[in-house]
Write a protein that holds these residues in place. Structure first.
Motif, PDB file in Angstrom:
ATOM      1  N   UNK A  88      -7.246 -41.735 -37.120  1.00 50.80           N
ATOM      2  CA  UNK A  88      -6.412 -42.925 -37.190  1.00 50.80           C
ATOM      3  C   UNK A  88      -5.775 -43.173 -35.828  1.00 50.80           C
ATOM      4  N   UNK A  89      -5.864 -44.394 -35.353  1.00 50.56           N
ATOM      5  CA  UNK A  89      -5.264 -44.744 -34.068  1.00 50.56           C
ATOM      6  C   UNK A  89      -4.034 -45.607 -34.344  1.00 50.56           C
ATOM      7  N   UNK A  90      -2.890 -45.108 -33.941  1.00 53.04           N
ATOM      8  CA  UNK A  90      -1.653 -45.857 -34.101  1.00 53.04           C
ATOM      9  C   UNK A  90      -1.494 -46.747 -32.879  1.00 53.04           C
ATOM     10  N   UNK A  91      -1.420 -48.056 -33.111  1.00 53.58           N
ATOM     11  CA  UNK A  91      -1.273 -48.982 -31.988  1.00 53.58           C
ATOM     12  C   UNK A  91      -0.349 -50.135 -32.357  1.00 53.58           C
ATOM     13  N   UNK A 134       3.828 -42.326 -39.477  1.00 52.26           N
ATOM     14  CA  UNK A 134       2.480 -41.764 -39.308  1.00 52.26           C
ATOM     15  C   UNK A 134       2.507 -40.288 -38.896  1.00 52.26           C
ATOM     16  N   UNK A 135       3.707 -39.728 -38.697  1.00 51.78           N
ATOM     17  CA  UNK A 135       3.842 -38.355 -38.200  1.00 51.78           C
ATOM     18  C   UNK A 135       2.980 -38.159 -36.964  1.00 51.78           C
ATOM     19  N   UNK A 161       8.187 -49.025 -32.675  1.00 57.78           N
ATOM     20  CA  UNK A 161       7.276 -47.935 -32.316  1.00 57.78           C
ATOM     21  C   UNK A 161       7.773 -46.613 -32.890  1.00 57.78           C
ATOM     22  N   UNK A 162       9.064 -46.335 -32.761  1.00 61.68           N
ATOM     23  CA  UNK A 162       9.622 -45.086 -33.285  1.00 61.68           C
ATOM     24  C   UNK A 162       9.455 -45.003 -34.796  1.00 61.68           C
ATOM     25  N   UNK A 164       6.590 -39.583 -27.608  1.00 63.72           N
ATOM     26  CA  UNK A 164       7.930 -39.104 -27.984  1.00 63.72           C
ATOM     27  C   UNK A 164       8.767 -38.818 -26.741  1.00 63.72           C
ATOM     28  N   UNK A 165       8.151 -38.226 -25.754  1.00 59.80           N
ATOM     29  CA  UNK A 165       8.866 -37.904 -24.511  1.00 59.80           C
ATOM     30  C   UNK A 165       9.360 -39.189 -23.838  1.00 59.80           C
ATOM     31  N   UNK A 166       8.537 -40.251 -23.846  1.00 65.13           N
ATOM     32  CA  UNK A 166       8.960 -41.532 -23.275  1.00 65.13           C
ATOM     33  C   UNK A 166      10.190 -42.073 -23.998  1.00 65.13           C
TER      34      UNK A 166
END
Length: 146
Positions: free
Chosen positions: A14-17, A34-35, A27-28, A54-56
């Motif tokens: 699955x690609x989260x976009x 979607x974990x 986005x968060x 997450x780091x961004x």
């Protein structure tokens, strides 16, 4: 035993976009549902513009006290992220991550179709060990030549 490829190592394809005008809060929320540790910023139908991790969210939004509902993904994404082919060996992908300082690599087919995102979490300890050994060797060679 043959080493796995990045395509084989990703548990789900699955690609989260989201689009470039989506905001950080969206986005968060999508990443949480979607974990998933990253979201690709895509321009329809299939153009990859960037990646947000997450780091961004931590370093580019929270640490700078930006309003997540007023900050678009384009403002904080890493544009034109490094990508790998599906047949890339996991240790080679991990080596790229070690040398370039990131933890997510979009997997892109020859026809430019996004197949998934390889995360450092998808690597097995032996694959990470192989990459670390190679990174150390590369550093020694660079020191000797430098």
């Amino acid at each position: 035993m043959a080493e796995r490829t990045v395509f084989q190592s990703v548990p789900r394809m699955h690609v989260l976009s989201l689009g470039p005008h989506a905001n950080v809060w969206e986005a968060a929320c999508a990443m949480t549902r979607a974990n998933c540790g990253s979201v690709l910023v895509m321009e329809p139908p299939d153009r990859l513009l960037g990646i947000v991790t997450e780091r961004d969210l931590m370093t580019r939004v929270l640490a700078k006290a930006l309003d997540p509902k007023q900050t678009s993904l384009v403002q904080i994404m890493t544009p034109h992220p490094q990508c790998v082919a599906p047949e890339t060996k996991v240790s080679d992908a991990v080596l790229i991550m070690i040398e370039r300082g990131f933890r997510h690599l979009p997997i892109v087919a020859a026809d430019r179709k996004i197949l998934g995102v390889f995360s450092i979490r998808d690597a097995l300890p032996r694959e990470i060990g192989t990459a670390l050994s190679e990174a150390e060797f590369n550093e020694q060679v660079n020191d000797a030549l430098g």
